[in-house]
Design a protein around this motif. Structure first.
Motif, PDB file in Angstrom:
ATOM      1  N   ALA A   1       0.832  -1.210   0.000  1.00 14.71           N
ATOM      2  CA  ALA A   1       0.000   0.000   0.000  1.00 14.71           C
ATOM      3  C   ALA A   1       0.865   1.259   0.000  1.00 14.71           C
ATOM      4  CB  ALA A   1      -0.940   0.001   1.205  1.00 14.71           C
ATOM      5  N   ALA A   2       1.962   1.239   0.742  1.00 11.73           N
ATOM      6  CA  ALA A   2       2.870   2.389   0.773  1.00 11.73           C
ATOM      7  C   ALA A   2       3.509   2.596  -0.599  1.00 11.73           C
ATOM      8  CB  ALA A   2       3.940   2.200   1.840  1.00 11.73           C
ATOM      9  N   PHE A   3       4.062   1.538  -1.162  1.00 11.93           N
ATOM     10  CA  PHE A   3       4.743   1.638  -2.451  1.00 11.93           C
ATOM     11  C   PHE A   3       3.779   2.080  -3.547  1.00 11.93           C
ATOM     12  CE2 PHE A   3       8.043  -0.467  -0.262  1.00 11.93           C
ATOM     13  CZ  PHE A   3       9.194  -0.484  -1.045  1.00 11.93           C
ATOM     14  N   ALA A   4       2.533   1.623  -3.497  1.00 12.65           N
ATOM     15  CA  ALA A   4       1.552   1.917  -4.531  1.00 12.65           C
ATOM     16  C   ALA A   4       1.257   3.403  -4.656  1.00 12.65           C
ATOM     17  CB  ALA A   4       0.255   1.155  -4.265  1.00 12.65           C
ATOM     18  N   ARG A   5       1.566   4.164  -3.630  1.00 12.24           N
ATOM     19  CA  ARG A   5       1.272   5.599  -3.614  1.00 12.24           C
ATOM     20  C   ARG A   5       2.489   6.454  -3.966  1.00 12.24           C
ATOM     21  NH1 ARG A   5      -2.227   2.805  -3.486  1.00 12.24           N
ATOM     22  NH2 ARG A   5      -4.274   2.993  -2.597  1.00 12.24           N
TER      23      ARG A   5
ATOM     24  N   MET B   1       4.158  13.397   3.070  1.00 15.26           N
ATOM     25  CA  MET B   1       4.299  12.039   3.587  1.00 15.26           C
ATOM     26  C   MET B   1       3.009  11.583   4.268  1.00 15.26           C
ATOM     27  SD  MET B   1       7.474  10.644   5.835  1.00 15.26           S
ATOM     28  CE  MET B   1       7.582   8.967   6.400  1.00 15.26           C
ATOM     29  N   GLU B   2       2.410  12.449   5.066  1.00  6.08           N
ATOM     30  CA  GLU B   2       1.156  12.107   5.753  1.00  6.08           C
ATOM     31  C   GLU B   2       0.036  11.845   4.762  1.00  6.08           C
ATOM     32  OE1 GLU B   2       0.435  15.182   8.653  1.00  6.08           O
ATOM     33  OE2 GLU B   2       2.263  14.663   9.765  1.00  6.08           O
ATOM     34  N   ASP B   3      -0.017  12.590   3.660  1.00  8.98           N
ATOM     35  CA  ASP B   3      -1.046  12.355   2.644  1.00  8.98           C
ATOM     36  C   ASP B   3      -0.922  10.951   2.046  1.00  8.98           C
ATOM     37  OD1 ASP B   3      -2.238  14.831   2.983  1.00  8.98           O
ATOM     38  OD2 ASP B   3      -1.288  15.734   1.208  1.00  8.98           O
ATOM     39  N   ILE B   4       0.321  10.533   1.778  1.00 10.08           N
ATOM     40  CA  ILE B   4       0.537   9.181   1.244  1.00 10.08           C
ATOM     41  C   ILE B   4       0.115   8.151   2.288  1.00 10.08           C
ATOM     42  CG2 ILE B   4       2.258   7.509   0.459  1.00 10.08           C
ATOM     43  CD1 ILE B   4       3.855   9.943  -0.640  1.00 10.08           C
ATOM     44  N   GLU B   5       0.479   8.386   3.545  1.00 13.46           N
ATOM     45  CA  GLU B   5       0.099   7.455   4.609  1.00 13.46           C
ATOM     46  C   GLU B   5      -1.416   7.341   4.723  1.00 13.46           C
ATOM     47  OE1 GLU B   5       2.256   8.033   8.380  1.00 13.46           O
ATOM     48  OE2 GLU B   5       3.735   9.118   7.198  1.00 13.46           O
TER      49      GLU B   5
END
Length: 170
Positions: free
Chosen positions: A28-32, A148-152
């Motif tokens: 999920a992290a990488f996908a963003r 970074m928070e938006d991706i999280e």
């Protein structure tokens, strides 16, 4: 392809499938990020995740960051940010050791209790956060932190989890 290895030490719950949880969090992290293609790349992009004690994380935090206290998660990138875009193309053996992520059990449990969420959910967030650090993301200034928070948030929403920054007390 993403290859996530989990090593669990100490009091982390045994009844959870940590490999699956960590794999979903990392994917999920990488996908963003611009590195979403690594999930289907012929090169194996490896991330090691260590679930361990506050004492071990305290020692690592002191040694590598000069902070004499435990913290929830530490990330140890093995690839310089300026090399990330080409690292899978330049792998001699088809493997890229991206880095290590270390989570502290007691800190994670205490933070989950403060937020009234399951430990697994908080650990998932910390793994997403750690993966982003391995990919060169940081939160040293407001703009970096917001990105970074938006991706999280997006990654956690995909996983059906809460927005960790809505319930943060600081």
């Amino acid at each position: 392809m993403l290859d996530i290895a989990v090593q669990r030490e100490g009091d982390w719950p045994e009844d959870l499938d940590w490999e699956t949880l960590a794999g979903r969090a990392a994917a999920a992290a990488f996908a963003r990020t611009p590195y979403a293609g690594w999930a289907t790349s012929p090169a194996a992009v490896e991330v090691a995740i260590r679930l361990t004690s506050d004492d071990e994380v305290h020692g690592l935090n002191r040694q590598y960051r000069g902070k004499d206290k435990p913290t929830n998660v530490l990330s140890f990138p093995m690839v310089q940010p300026d090399l990330l875009e080409t690292v899978t193309q330049n792998s001699d053996d088809g493997e890229v050791l991206l880095g290590d992520i270390v989570l502290a059990h007691g800190v994670c449990v205490a933070e989950a209790a403060e937020r009234d969420i399951p430990v697994a959910d908080h650990a998932t967030h910390l793994i997403v956060h750690g993966c982003l650090h391995l990919l060169g993301y940081d939160h040293q200034d407001d703009a970096e932190a917001e990105a970074m928070e938006d991706i999280e948030r997006t990654a956690l929403k995909q996983l059906g989890l809460h927005d960790p920054y809505l319930i943060r007390e600081d």
